[in-house]
Design an enzyme around this catalytic site. Sequence first.
Site: not given
Length: 434
Positions: A11-12, A15, A39-40, A219, A295
């Site tokens: 994740g992170d 994206k 959290g994008h 994610q 987040v």
Amino acid sequence: MNLAVLGAQWGDEGKGKIVDLLTPRFDIVARYQGGHNAGHTVYVNGTKFVLRLIPSGILHAGIVCVIGNGLVVDPQALFAEVDELARGGIDVTSRLFVSDKAHLILPYHRDLDLLSEARRGERKIGTTSRGIGPAYEDKIGRRGIRVGDLADRKALEQNVRDNVLARNRLVHDSTMNWQSVLDQLVLIGQRLQPMVRDVSLMLAEAQRAGKTILFEGAQGTLLDIDHGTYPYVTSSNASIGGVCTGLGVGPRAIGAVMGVVKAYTTRVGEGPLPTELTGDMGNRLRDSGNEYGAVTGRPRRCGWYDAVAVRYGVRINGLDALALTKLDVLDGLEHIEICTAYRCGSKTLTEFPSDITQLAACQPVYERIPGWSTPTKGVRRFAELPENARRYIARLEQVSGVPAALVSTGSERDDTILREDVLASKIADFRLKI
Ligand code: IMP
């Protein structure tokens, strides 16, 4: 052709930026799993937008955005996001849709998330405490409340009462009032109603009309409930299978798959991370990469690029190409390490172990690559990258098994190298809609 863009690490990976950048080539952006644990972050002209539930294509006027049945939706979080976008001048009315089959996160799910973590003690997952896991538990337990259920007042009342009373028995001292939860849900239903759709049908009709879809993952593959480092995972299918189950589309709707990877590795929460750097180098990556959760604000654990883990992501998702992000974070390092295999006792492993205990006992086998002193930050043409940066990318491509179609060199939309030759060769007719 439709494209899936998903995370191939923990994740992170960035994206949000990649989806935002590619959105103008598509008509619809559809998210297929997760919730507001994601959290994008997207920067446009210096303004920062953090999207949690709403697809990262929303910043482009006229693009239709869809929240699939595979998500768990906290309505308050959704409305807060809609309002925040409206304050930023972005109108989502009549172009944001939510599946009637998406499950709702209710206030007691957040309490249960905290309770479950407290009960696990030292073995806690390190969740985002957003109620994600408990909402998915209710879905699988066949007692969840879905967006479409808000339309049937009588059935809703029965369901809410049963659920709240059952939760009160589980959470010590809880006297949550089912009637007030119901009253809230009725109001939520009124606001949500214009956005509710049969998403599977909507996407089928759109495709019949020649429209294209970008499927957006949240994610990453190693946090996938089935294929990740279980139990230190999220509760949904972040990997490619989630597209079909989380939106109601067939496998042939997925024309190509792009895996987003950072030029190094990060992870938030607990669980094994073979290339983790705990000393000065870990801090250096965290500071230059601003590696703090979008987040929760938690510091992310940082480490070198793990090609064993990415190759696994290539296999699980059938990746056609990579989008390599945050290359600029490595600017100025004398040398960089790439993990190409794991040493596990007397064995050398080149495939990601299925057994998490074995994974936790693995030591990375590194290959050292010279760094570069000329900054890559903001570079927009591949040929303008320092030679050692190009070598680093070439080596990552070799050890990962797929080429990088995109290289991101900064947080702004335009700080990106688009390798149209790779896009065209790996992602077929991708050029058509430029
Ligand atoms: P949950 O999704 O809140 O249940 O958290 C489960 C695990 O997934 C924890 O380790 C979280 O830190 C991690 N996680 C959840 N969402 C994200 C994300 O968007 N980025 C990175 N890690 C995440």
